[in-house]
Structure formats: C-alpha cells, structure tokens
Scaffold this motif. Sequence first.
Motif, short mmCIF file in Angstrom:
data_model
loop_
_atom_site.label_atom_id
_atom_site.label_comp_id
_atom_site.label_asym_id
_atom_site.label_seq_id
_atom_site.Cartn_x
_atom_site.Cartn_y
_atom_site.Cartn_z
N PHE A 7 0.86 -1.18 0.00
CA PHE A 7 0.00 0.00 0.00
C PHE A 7 0.90 1.23 0.00
O PHE A 7 1.60 1.49 0.98
CB PHE A 7 -0.91 0.02 1.22
CG PHE A 7 -1.86 -1.14 1.30
CD1 PHE A 7 -3.17 -1.00 0.87
CD2 PHE A 7 -1.46 -2.37 1.81
CE1 PHE A 7 -4.06 -2.07 0.94
CE2 PHE A 7 -2.33 -3.44 1.89
CZ PHE A 7 -3.64 -3.29 1.44
N ILE A 9 1.04 5.16 0.10
CA ILE A 9 0.21 6.31 0.46
C ILE A 9 0.80 7.57 -0.15
O ILE A 9 1.90 8.00 0.23
CB ILE A 9 0.12 6.45 1.99
CG1 ILE A 9 -0.33 5.13 2.62
CG2 ILE A 9 -0.79 7.60 2.39
CD1 ILE A 9 -0.04 5.03 4.10
N ASN A 10 0.11 8.17 -1.09
CA ASN A 10 0.60 9.38 -1.76
C ASN A 10 -0.09 10.60 -1.15
O ASN A 10 -1.28 10.83 -1.40
CB ASN A 10 0.30 9.31 -3.26
CG ASN A 10 0.95 8.09 -3.90
OD1 ASN A 10 2.15 7.93 -3.86
ND2 ASN A 10 0.12 7.22 -4.49
N ALA A 24 -4.11 5.52 8.05
CA ALA A 24 -4.06 4.58 6.93
C ALA A 24 -3.68 3.19 7.40
O ALA A 24 -4.27 2.18 6.97
CB ALA A 24 -3.07 5.07 5.88
N THR A 59 5.19 3.74 2.28
CA THR A 59 4.84 2.51 1.55
C THR A 59 4.97 1.33 2.49
O THR A 59 6.04 1.09 3.06
CB THR A 59 5.76 2.32 0.33
OG1 THR A 59 5.65 3.47 -0.52
CG2 THR A 59 5.38 1.07 -0.45
N ALA A 114 -4.55 12.19 2.02
CA ALA A 114 -3.87 11.50 0.93
C ALA A 114 -4.48 11.91 -0.40
O ALA A 114 -5.65 12.29 -0.48
CB ALA A 114 -4.00 9.99 1.11
N ILE A 117 -3.95 6.07 -2.93
CA ILE A 117 -3.22 4.95 -2.34
C ILE A 117 -3.09 3.88 -3.42
O ILE A 117 -4.11 3.35 -3.91
CB ILE A 117 -3.93 4.37 -1.10
CG1 ILE A 117 -4.05 5.44 -0.01
CG2 ILE A 117 -3.19 3.14 -0.57
CD1 ILE A 117 -4.83 4.98 1.21
N THR A 128 -5.96 1.49 -7.57
CA THR A 128 -5.69 2.79 -6.96
C THR A 128 -6.92 3.23 -6.18
O THR A 128 -8.01 3.35 -6.76
CB THR A 128 -5.33 3.86 -8.01
OG1 THR A 128 -4.20 3.43 -8.76
CG2 THR A 128 -5.01 5.18 -7.33
#
Length: 261
Positions: A7, A9-10, A24, A59, A114, A117, A128
């Motif tokens: 996973f 996470i952006n 998250a 990540t 975020a 993800i 996504t």
Amino acid sequence: MAEALTFAINPDAQAASVDLFFKALGDIRRLLRDVDYAIHRERSGRRWIISELHSSSPTITVEPLLGDQESIQAIAVGIRAVTLGTYQPPEYFTEQVLEDLKRMRRLFTGRDRARSIFVSRNNEQAATIREDISAKASRILASGFWNLGSLEGTLEAINVHGVPTFTIWDRVSRAPVRCSFPNDISWKEHVKELLEKRVRVAGRIRYFVNGIPRSIGDLSELQDATPDPNLPKAEFGSIPDQEAARDPVAFLRSVRGLDKE
C-alpha cells in the motif's frame, strides 16, 4: 518469494503526516482482518507482518505470517473490482469489508490527507484507491434487495459495542451474515447462550445483488436449531435417490448457482 500486498500512500502535501500514516495503517489492518475472517472463520484473526516499510511516499508491504495466498489474492482482486466500479460484491468482500472501504474516505479529507493509495500485489499494481472509494463501495451496498425470512447457521462473533450484533455462517451460501439485535439484557443473555450453536434467525434479510445474504435486522426470532440426534432424520424432497434427498444444503446451493462461484 512470499506473496505480499503493498500500500503506497501518496499525500496531497509534500510529505505525509504522522496522523495520516497511522490512520491509513489502522484502516489497512481492519481490511486485512475482516477479509481474513470471511475466508478462514478465525475470530482471533491471523497474524500479518510488515515485510517492508519505505518513507518517501509512506509505503507498507505486508504479508500473512502463514504465507496465505488466498487472502492476498482476495484482497487485491476485490479492491480492484470495487475501484473499477462494480455492482457485484467481490468474493469474500462482506458487508463489513465494504464498510471498511467506505471508512477509508476519511484518508482523503482534512488538512493531512492522501491524494491516492496505490495497492500492488508482488510489485504489480492492482488498484488505486481515491477519494471516491466510499461512493464505489456504497454502490455495491445499495444495489441489493431485502426480504422477510429466516436463515440457519452457526452463531459467532458477538459484538455489544454500539448497536449489538452477532454473526451467523449461513448454511447455504456459507457466507458470514451480520445480525443486529435489540440492546437489552434479555436479548444479550439469549444470544450468549446460543454462542457457537446452530441457530435459526428470522427478520429482514438484506441480500447483495447476486443473492448472497449480507445482514439481518428487525429480528423477530432467534432459536436454537441444533438437530436432535434422537429424532429420525427427515428427508428433504420426495423423489428417491435425488440430490435433494441426499444433501439438501448442496441441492439448495446448486439451485441458487452458488457452486459455480
């Protein structure tokens, strides 16, 4: 190489906050636990470990301690189906799992949010998750139907926090079905007495669009349905040597098309 889920996470900002990371992580843990329960029926939950952790875009790579490929595949395929906009519930994606995905909408709101993800399986991107995840999970939950009726199954997983619920494992679909019951002492005691017994639950049954039961509310009856070994076995059906007489549960599964899944 062990099967694993990643996973990524952006964050919407330049860097992810501690709050976003732990929210998250909690949502990922909840999702793993509830899919695992739908597959393995283990109330204590199977152990997952973090095999990799990167810090650029946070990540998290996780894998089941017992190397369970079925859970990995179910989660990756299921999340992909939901994010693509299906109306059908993916296999093992129960009402609880879909509510877990709806809850992940919180990761895309507020100051520390975020942007997306990325979910990958063995370094191959599967899906996504974006801010529309709640709407897409809700689409599946809203596409079913309900009937008044009853189901039989083993009573497990009592939860008395908030709205009291218990889970039964439906004999025909073999799916976990969450049942809400009144918040009073007599009902709580009755439910506890029937823990791990075969029961019959009557009320308003909600089904997914594919006919799999998902929950029961407005309970009108909860009875012990444990077969009496001293009574003669009643046969289902009247034609000798037919499948209905040999195994009524298998017969109902075949009629409903559940053995094709």
